[in-house]
Design an enzyme around this catalytic site. Structure first.
Site, PDB file in Angstrom:
ATOM      1  N   HIS A  37       4.086   3.593  -2.502  1.00 27.52           N
ATOM      2  CA  HIS A  37       4.319   2.352  -1.769  1.00 27.52           C
ATOM      3  C   HIS A  37       5.819   2.215  -1.507  1.00 27.52           C
ATOM      4  O   HIS A  37       6.588   3.169  -1.735  1.00 27.52           O
ATOM      5  CB  HIS A  37       3.780   1.153  -2.539  1.00 27.52           C
ATOM      6  CG  HIS A  37       4.234   1.102  -3.977  1.00 27.52           C
ATOM      7  ND1 HIS A  37       5.532   0.851  -4.352  1.00 27.52           N
ATOM      8  CD2 HIS A  37       3.548   1.283  -5.133  1.00 27.52           C
ATOM      9  CE1 HIS A  37       5.635   0.868  -5.664  1.00 27.52           C
ATOM     10  NE2 HIS A  37       4.453   1.131  -6.171  1.00 27.52           N
ATOM     11  N   GLY A  39       8.140   0.741  -3.021  1.00 28.84           N
ATOM     12  CA  GLY A  39       8.995   0.986  -4.185  1.00 28.84           C
ATOM     13  C   GLY A  39       9.313   2.462  -4.341  1.00 28.84           C
ATOM     14  O   GLY A  39      10.462   2.847  -4.580  1.00 28.84           O
ATOM     15  N   HIS A  40       8.284   3.304  -4.213  1.00 22.80           N
ATOM     16  CA  HIS A  40       8.515   4.745  -4.264  1.00 22.80           C
ATOM     17  C   HIS A  40       9.387   5.200  -3.087  1.00 22.80           C
ATOM     18  O   HIS A  40      10.252   6.055  -3.247  1.00 22.80           O
ATOM     19  CB  HIS A  40       7.188   5.501  -4.205  1.00 22.80           C
ATOM     20  CG  HIS A  40       6.274   5.242  -5.364  1.00 22.80           C
ATOM     21  ND1 HIS A  40       5.157   4.435  -5.258  1.00 22.80           N
ATOM     22  CD2 HIS A  40       6.308   5.678  -6.643  1.00 22.80           C
ATOM     23  CE1 HIS A  40       4.535   4.405  -6.423  1.00 22.80           C
ATOM     24  NE2 HIS A  40       5.214   5.133  -7.285  1.00 22.80           N
ATOM     25  N   GLN A 159      10.490   2.906 -20.014  1.00 20.41           N
ATOM     26  CA  GLN A 159      10.345   4.324 -19.706  1.00 20.41           C
ATOM     27  C   GLN A 159      11.694   4.962 -19.402  1.00 20.41           C
ATOM     28  O   GLN A 159      12.021   6.049 -19.909  1.00 20.41           O
ATOM     29  CB  GLN A 159       9.408   4.506 -18.511  1.00 20.41           C
ATOM     30  CG  GLN A 159       9.322   5.929 -17.985  1.00 20.41           C
ATOM     31  CD  GLN A 159       8.385   6.043 -16.813  1.00 20.41           C
ATOM     32  OE1 GLN A 159       7.183   6.207 -16.984  1.00 20.41           O
ATOM     33  NE2 GLN A 159       8.911   5.926 -15.599  1.00 20.41           N
ATOM     34  N   SER A 191       3.802  -2.386  -7.058  1.00 17.42           N
ATOM     35  CA  SER A 191       3.090  -1.540  -8.008  1.00 17.42           C
ATOM     36  C   SER A 191       1.857  -0.963  -7.325  1.00 17.42           C
ATOM     37  O   SER A 191       1.232  -1.629  -6.487  1.00 17.42           O
ATOM     38  CB  SER A 191       2.663  -2.346  -9.238  1.00 17.42           C
ATOM     39  OG  SER A 191       1.776  -1.603 -10.057  1.00 17.42           O
TER      40      SER A 191
END
Length: 287
Positions: A37, A39-40, A159, A191
């Protein structure tokens, strides 16, 4: 807008061959689990800028079964392979590595990789084995790609902190970059799981961000840590349809619970809407 022909590679051997003549320049790596999406896309565009015209951008698209502590979550994770490759192309990715689990893991694998400090709180407290699976797959991918740089989003703040520790403690010669959270217009953190929200839950979910902003203001204007944590938890629990996993105020470096004022600090939350678990966070500074 970039438009690079993406080389789609699914085997370790082919990946090594494709990267053999690119070692003289910068290799920037973005690992993903697919269902890409905006964000990526932001991470991929940053990777392209960092690599420059002479460098190489590698994105992995691999739904890693080892990091899922919930079989239902793995089974329901969205998959959009054709759209993922198209997005990689428009963001300037040179190589998309798309292995399957059988090619990534031996059937009798017996090596694990576990972080024992930063992973004990937040998501690690309620997702046993999750970060061991993350560390294992990212270490494998680092060994395969051998990038000079790798980019991870700050939405998965824990992470990123754990992977920084892994790179430090194992002397992995890679520079890690943390990218800011990309949000929808109403503030909800992007997300891959957002598409699984019901209309009612999708309408309620932006309140996570709104309550984080209110808690940030309270902390940075002098409210003590325990009160910030208590008030944030109560506000989140008032969101229709939500079940709070955690709402924590922690030291941004150690990820341990914050009791006295410190900078930098981090507010981090995880909340369930039905069977969809969303996470978000916000960094804090206090004079």
């Amino acid at each position: 807008m970039y438009s690079f022909p993406v080389q789609n590679i699914s085997t370790k051997q082919a990946l090594r061959r494709a990267l053999a003549d690119k070692r003289s320049g910068r290799i920037v790596f973005v690992p993903t689990m697919g269902a890409l999406h905006e964000g990526h896309a932001s991470l991929l565009r940053q990777a392209r800028e960092l690599a420059g015209a002479e460098g190489c951008v590698v994105a992995s698209i691999f739904l890693n079964p080892v990091q899922f502590d919930n079989a239902g979550d793995l089974a329901s994770y969205p998959s959009t392979p054709e759209a993922d490759l198209k997005l990689c192309e428009t963001c300037g990715v040179d190589i998309a590595f798309t292995p399957d689990p059988a090619s990534m893991y031996e059937g009798d694998r017996s090596i694990s990789l576990e972080e024992t400090n930063l992973s004990t709180a937040l998501c690690g407290a309620t997702r046993p084995g999750h970060f061991a699976g993350v560390c294992l797959v990212v270490n494998k991918l680092f060994n395969l790609v051998q990038p000079t740089d790798a980019i991870f989003g700050k939405k998965d703040y824990q992470q990123l902190a754990i992977l920084r520790r892994m790179v430090r403690d194992l002397d992995i010669p890679i520079t890690l970059h943390g990218a800011e959270i990309v949000r929808e217009a109403d503030g909800l953190a992007r997300s891959s799981r957002n598409v699984r929200l019901t209309p009612e839950h999708r309408a309620a979910a932006p309140a996570i961000r709104q309550n984080l902003l209110a808690a940030k203001q309270a902390y940075e204007t002098g409210t003590n840590a325990d009160d910030v944590r208590r008030d944030l938890t109560a506000a989140l629990e008032a969101i229709p349809g939500v079940r709070v996993d955690y709402a924590e105020l922690v030291d941004a470096e150690t990820l341990h619970e914050l009791r006295t004022p410190a900078s930098p600090a981090l507010l981090a939350v995880a909340a369930w809407f039905g069977d969809v678990r969303l996470i978000d966070n916000i960094e804090l500074q206090r004079a």
